[in-house]
Write a protein that holds these residues in place. Structure first.
Motif, PDB file in Angstrom:
ATOM      1  N   GLY A 154     -26.482 -21.447  41.825  1.00 34.51           N
ATOM      2  CA  GLY A 154     -25.705 -20.860  40.724  1.00 34.51           C
ATOM      3  C   GLY A 154     -24.506 -20.534  41.759  1.00 34.51           C
ATOM      4  O   GLY A 154     -23.362 -20.556  41.001  1.00 34.51           O
ATOM      5  N   GLN A 155     -24.629 -20.101  42.956  1.00 30.00           N
ATOM      6  CA  GLN A 155     -23.517 -20.042  43.830  1.00 30.00           C
ATOM      7  C   GLN A 155     -22.490 -21.152  43.995  1.00 30.00           C
ATOM      8  O   GLN A 155     -21.314 -21.218  43.933  1.00 30.00           O
ATOM      9  N   LEU A 156     -23.500 -22.336  44.342  1.00 24.82           N
ATOM     10  CA  LEU A 156     -22.580 -23.644  44.451  1.00 24.82           C
ATOM     11  C   LEU A 156     -21.723 -23.968  43.137  1.00 24.82           C
ATOM     12  O   LEU A 156     -20.687 -24.567  43.093  1.00 24.82           O
ATOM     13  N   GLU A 157     -22.581 -23.704  42.013  1.00 22.33           N
ATOM     14  CA  GLU A 157     -22.035 -24.158  40.612  1.00 22.33           C
ATOM     15  C   GLU A 157     -20.701 -23.255  40.599  1.00 22.33           C
ATOM     16  O   GLU A 157     -19.472 -23.911  39.961  1.00 22.33           O
ATOM     17  N   ALA A 158     -20.711 -22.007  40.723  1.00 25.65           N
ATOM     18  CA  ALA A 158     -19.615 -21.143  40.413  1.00 25.65           C
ATOM     19  C   ALA A 158     -18.253 -21.895  41.426  1.00 25.65           C
ATOM     20  O   ALA A 158     -17.154 -21.882  40.975  1.00 25.65           O
ATOM     21  N   THR A 159     -18.867 -22.130  42.766  1.00 22.75           N
ATOM     22  CA  THR A 159     -17.766 -22.526  43.601  1.00 22.75           C
ATOM     23  C   THR A 159     -17.207 -23.909  43.280  1.00 22.75           C
ATOM     24  O   THR A 159     -15.822 -24.189  43.320  1.00 22.75           O
ATOM     25  N   VAL A 160     -18.022 -24.797  42.484  1.00 23.00           N
ATOM     26  CA  VAL A 160     -17.424 -25.883  42.054  1.00 23.00           C
ATOM     27  C   VAL A 160     -16.469 -25.857  40.749  1.00 23.00           C
ATOM     28  O   VAL A 160     -15.508 -26.324  40.825  1.00 23.00           O
ATOM     29  N   HIS A 161     -16.686 -24.588  39.975  1.00 21.08           N
ATOM     30  CA  HIS A 161     -15.798 -24.735  38.780  1.00 21.08           C
ATOM     31  C   HIS A 161     -14.414 -24.016  39.472  1.00 21.08           C
ATOM     32  O   HIS A 161     -13.467 -24.212  38.892  1.00 21.08           O
ATOM     33  N   THR A 162     -14.396 -22.971  40.558  1.00 28.26           N
ATOM     34  CA  THR A 162     -13.251 -22.651  41.119  1.00 28.26           C
ATOM     35  C   THR A 162     -12.464 -23.721  41.745  1.00 28.26           C
ATOM     36  O   THR A 162     -11.130 -23.958  41.596  1.00 28.26           O
ATOM     37  N   LEU A 163     -13.237 -24.770  42.288  1.00 28.23           N
ATOM     38  CA  LEU A 163     -12.536 -25.779  42.946  1.00 28.23           C
ATOM     39  C   LEU A 163     -11.976 -26.635  41.836  1.00 28.23           C
ATOM     40  O   LEU A 163     -10.845 -27.125  42.177  1.00 28.23           O
ATOM     41  N   ALA A 164     -12.714 -26.972  40.872  1.00 33.59           N
ATOM     42  CA  ALA A 164     -11.995 -27.897  39.979  1.00 33.59           C
ATOM     43  C   ALA A 164     -10.678 -27.014  39.328  1.00 33.59           C
ATOM     44  O   ALA A 164      -9.608 -27.819  38.881  1.00 33.59           O
ATOM     45  N   ALA A 165     -10.530 -25.523  39.023  1.00 32.34           N
ATOM     46  CA  ALA A 165      -9.266 -24.957  38.462  1.00 32.34           C
ATOM     47  C   ALA A 165      -8.236 -25.285  39.556  1.00 32.34           C
ATOM     48  O   ALA A 165      -7.249 -25.405  39.157  1.00 32.34           O
ATOM     49  N   GLU A 166      -8.582 -25.209  40.968  1.00 31.40           N
ATOM     50  CA  GLU A 166      -7.429 -25.217  42.171  1.00 31.40           C
ATOM     51  C   GLU A 166      -7.019 -26.791  41.760  1.00 31.40           C
ATOM     52  O   GLU A 166      -5.840 -26.660  41.893  1.00 31.40           O
ATOM     53  N   LEU A 167      -7.981 -27.641  41.603  1.00 36.89           N
ATOM     54  CA  LEU A 167      -7.290 -29.008  41.759  1.00 36.89           C
ATOM     55  C   LEU A 167      -6.546 -29.231  40.380  1.00 36.89           C
ATOM     56  O   LEU A 167      -5.588 -30.009  40.370  1.00 36.89           O
ATOM     57  N   ASP A 168      -6.793 -28.614  39.356  1.00 32.01           N
ATOM     58  CA  ASP A 168      -6.132 -28.928  37.879  1.00 32.01           C
ATOM     59  C   ASP A 168      -4.832 -28.162  38.351  1.00 32.01           C
ATOM     60  O   ASP A 168      -3.719 -28.823  37.945  1.00 32.01           O
ATOM     61  N   GLU A 169      -4.497 -27.062  38.984  1.00 33.96           N
ATOM     62  CA  GLU A 169      -3.295 -26.469  39.266  1.00 33.96           C
ATOM     63  C   GLU A 169      -2.365 -27.519  40.119  1.00 33.96           C
ATOM     64  O   GLU A 169      -1.185 -27.630  39.874  1.00 33.96           O
ATOM     65  N   VAL A 170      -3.003 -28.100  41.102  1.00 36.80           N
ATOM     66  CA  VAL A 170      -2.329 -29.039  42.056  1.00 36.80           C
ATOM     67  C   VAL A 170      -1.736 -30.199  41.228  1.00 36.80           C
ATOM     68  O   VAL A 170      -0.656 -30.506  41.445  1.00 36.80           O
ATOM     69  N   ALA A 171      -2.767 -30.745  40.308  1.00 35.28           N
ATOM     70  CA  ALA A 171      -2.211 -32.082  39.514  1.00 35.28           C
ATOM     71  C   ALA A 171      -1.221 -31.504  38.785  1.00 35.28           C
ATOM     72  O   ALA A 171      -0.209 -32.295  38.349  1.00 35.28           O
ATOM     73  N   ALA A 172      -1.147 -30.203  37.981  1.00 34.60           N
ATOM     74  CA  ALA A 172      -0.330 -29.860  37.094  1.00 34.60           C
ATOM     75  C   ALA A 172       0.995 -29.977  37.773  1.00 34.60           C
ATOM     76  O   ALA A 172       2.170 -30.093  37.338  1.00 34.60           O
ATOM     77  N   ARG A 173       1.118 -29.315  38.964  1.00 36.19           N
ATOM     78  CA  ARG A 173       2.469 -28.932  39.726  1.00 36.19           C
ATOM     79  C   ARG A 173       2.908 -30.579  40.155  1.00 36.19           C
ATOM     80  O   ARG A 173       4.039 -30.839  40.071  1.00 36.19           O
ATOM     81  N   ARG A 174       2.146 -31.546  40.517  1.00 36.18           N
ATOM     82  CA  ARG A 174       2.595 -32.749  41.005  1.00 36.18           C
ATOM     83  C   ARG A 174       3.245 -33.632  39.589  1.00 36.18           C
ATOM     84  O   ARG A 174       4.072 -34.237  39.654  1.00 36.18           O
ATOM     85  N   LEU A 175       2.439 -33.357  38.429  1.00 39.03           N
ATOM     86  CA  LEU A 175       2.911 -34.181  37.255  1.00 39.03           C
ATOM     87  C   LEU A 175       4.245 -33.333  36.684  1.00 39.03           C
ATOM     88  O   LEU A 175       5.071 -34.001  36.315  1.00 39.03           O
ATOM     89  N   ALA A 176       4.541 -32.075  37.001  1.00 34.71           N
ATOM     90  CA  ALA A 176       5.788 -31.261  36.482  1.00 34.71           C
ATOM     91  C   ALA A 176       6.904 -32.017  37.562  1.00 34.71           C
ATOM     92  O   ALA A 176       7.685 -32.155  36.995  1.00 34.71           O
ATOM     93  N   GLU A 177       6.565 -32.189  38.695  1.00 34.36           N
ATOM     94  CA  GLU A 177       7.548 -32.787  39.706  1.00 34.36           C
ATOM     95  C   GLU A 177       7.997 -34.241  39.131  1.00 34.36           C
ATOM     96  O   GLU A 177       9.199 -34.458  39.000  1.00 34.36           O
ATOM     97  N   ILE A 178       6.992 -34.846  38.692  1.00 32.39           N
ATOM     98  CA  ILE A 178       7.267 -36.237  38.258  1.00 32.39           C
ATOM     99  C   ILE A 178       8.195 -36.016  36.694  1.00 32.39           C
ATOM    100  O   ILE A 178       8.817 -37.023  36.677  1.00 32.39           O
ATOM    101  N   ALA A 179       7.813 -35.101  36.025  1.00 30.33           N
ATOM    102  CA  ALA A 179       8.509 -34.989  34.746  1.00 30.33           C
ATOM    103  C   ALA A 179       9.950 -34.494  35.086  1.00 30.33           C
ATOM    104  O   ALA A 179      10.887 -34.944  34.373  1.00 30.33           O
ATOM    105  N   ARG A 180      10.404 -33.694  36.107  1.00 26.58           N
ATOM    106  CA  ARG A 180      11.701 -33.508  36.289  1.00 26.58           C
ATOM    107  C   ARG A 180      12.335 -34.647  36.979  1.00 26.58           C
ATOM    108  O   ARG A 180      13.701 -34.761  36.608  1.00 26.58           O
ATOM    109  N   GLY A 181      11.626 -35.279  37.857  1.00 29.85           N
ATOM    110  CA  GLY A 181      12.315 -36.727  38.147  1.00 29.85           C
ATOM    111  C   GLY A 181      12.582 -37.589  37.282  1.00 29.85           C
ATOM    112  O   GLY A 181      13.495 -38.341  37.282  1.00 29.85           O
ATOM    113  N   LEU A 182      11.923 -37.517  35.900  1.00 27.78           N
ATOM    114  CA  LEU A 182      12.322 -38.538  34.850  1.00 27.78           C
ATOM    115  C   LEU A 182      13.474 -38.247  33.997  1.00 27.78           C
ATOM    116  O   LEU A 182      14.422 -38.938  33.471  1.00 27.78           O
TER     117      LEU A 182
END
Length: 475
Positions: free
Chosen positions: A258-286
């Protein structure tokens, strides 16, 4: 200016009213270079509390970036009441693009006080640049020639030989006409328009090919970076899980999935934020500087990755039974070694056997329990490693799916922006081609008009030279 020369009277000084700043001083310096020269003087300082005498001619300097104040209105009213010939100049038009609005407002304010007024827009800085570059067109834009002509008209001329001034004016006019003829025949303006048309034809797609290529490059780079980030995060989580499993006690092993499952969910949320920031930079460059910003991507609502079902119970095998036998043998051997000194005492020899059995059983239980805990930790580490491999695959698929959706959305944005730009370029191309056709149609008429003007100016110069010669003979 030529009409003012027919009076033949002496010139009167022109009193300049206005701020004493760098612009006004530069304007006076440029006016001093013009011929015939107009004398500009400062307003007289009143003495003994008596009102100064009204000047016959006055120059009122207005600021192109400000409005007409009450002091200026009172001054203009006093000069108008004393029949002073006034020239109004709007100084500093080079620094204020909205000077035409200021000129109209000043004319509306001064009209009830001085009647119909003409405000000459002027820029001493443009005049200085035109004099340095020998650019007659820029000199006309500066307004210095128009202001000088107005001052000469209100002040008269002190030139004792008006024909000389007429010759200067006619010569300057002939030079400007010849420059216009040279510009028409050289085709400089037509070449500039042709070059502009070639640039517009080269980019008729609105820059879509370049934008799509840049978008693909940015998305591929984002894919590589995000997948590398997923791998790095999973490796770090794997190392942390191994260390944590080694510290787990027998009672905490059941709670670890159960602890590993919660850690995986937190990791997925952090990676979603990283991807959102990167895509926002691409959108500003367009987004080009002159277009509306691209709307941000909507957040995807995807189920978080799962570590999968918990580890299956560990099944006991031959190794476990072997460890029981080895633990019992080792325990009885150690117990026998411990109670060996008791066998030397006859009274204690009978008590050595129970002690040996107790010690052997305790040691055998500890060995079997420790070996079971080590085996359970190894089983849990193997499960965590397999689960994280599955989680990594899910995260990579999550990133790839998000990038594919972003590529579709960004492609639509690029098509929309470049289509609007292509339409604007098409309109501009039509305007350039219309200007080229109009220039080709009007060039012969303009050259003929310039030739007629040169003929008129040459005749006027000939007549003026004859008048000068007659004046010399009469003198």
């Amino acid at each position: 200016m030529l009409r003012s020369l027919s009076d033949g009277g002496r010139a009167v000084p022109v009193v300049a009213f206005g701020p004493s700043d760098a612009n006004s001083r530069q304007l006076r310096a440029e006016l001093a270079r013009c011929a015939p020269q107009v004398t500009l003087v400062d307003p007289p300082v009143p003495q003994h509390e008596s009102a100064p005498a009204p000047p016959p001619a006055a120059l009122i300097l207005l600021d192109a970036g400000g409005s007409v104040g009450a002091a200026t209105l009172n001054l203009v009213g006093w000069l108008a009441a004393n029949r002073t010939r006034m020239v109004f100049a709007l100084d500093g038009i080079h620094a204020h693009p909205q000077w035409r609005t200021t000129q109209a407002e000043a004319a509306a304010v001064l009209g009830p006080v001085a009647g119909a007024v003409r405000i000459v827009p002027v820029s001493a800085r443009l005049a200085a640049a035109a004099r340095t570059a020998a650019d007659a067109t820029l000199l006309d834009r500066s307004g210095l020639t128009a202001l000088h002509a107005a001052l000469v008209e209100v002040a008269g001329t002190a030139d004792r030989q008006p024909s000389v001034t007429v010759e200067q004016v006619l010569t300057a006019t002939r030079v400007r006409i010849e420059e216009q003829v040279q510009a028409l025949r050289s085709g400089t303006e037509e070449a500039r328009l042709r070059e502009q048309r070639a640039v517009l034809l080269a980019g008729r797609d609105g820059g879509r090919a370049q934008a799509m290529s840049a978008l693909r490059n940015q998305l591929q780079l984002a894919r590589v970076d995000l997948l590398h980030e997923v791998g790095a995060r999973i490796r770090a989580l794997h190392a942390a899980s191994r260390a944590e499993v080694e510290r787990l006690g027998p009672s905490a092993v059941r709670d670890y999935p159960g602890q590993l499952e919660a850690t995986v969910h937190t990791l997925a949320a952090e990676l979603d934020e990283v991807a959102a920031r990167r895509l926002a930079e691409i959108a500003r460059g367009l987004t080009p500087p002159d277009a509306e910003p691209v709307a941000p991507l909507a957040a995807r609502i995807d189920p978080p990755p799962s570590a999968g079902p918990g580890p299956e119970p560990r099944h006991r095998g031959v190794e476990d039974h072997l460890m029981v036998a080895l633990g019992a043998s080792a325990g009885f051997g150690l117990g026998r070694l411990v109670v060996a000194p008791l066998a030397l005492v006859p009274t204690l020899n009978y008590a050595s056997m129970p002690v040996t059995l107790l010690l052997g059983g305790g040691i055998a239980y500890w060995v079997v329990r420790a070996r079971g805990q080590l085996a359970q930790q190894a089983h849990l580490r193997q499960w965590a490693a397999d689960a994280l491999v599955n989680v990594k695959a899910q995260l990579e698929q999550r990133v790839s799916t998000r990038l594919v959706g972003a590529e579709s959305r960004f492609t639509d944005d690029v098509v929309r922006l470049t289509t609007a730009r292509a339409v604007a370029d098409q309109h501009r191309l039509a305007e350039v081609e219309s200007q080229l056709r109009q220039m080709r149609a009007q060039q012969p008429a303009q050259l003929a008009a310039c030739d007629r003007d040169l003929t008129v100016v040459a005749a006027a110069l000939t007549d003026n030279a004859a008048r000068i010669a007659r004046g010399v003979e009469m003198s």
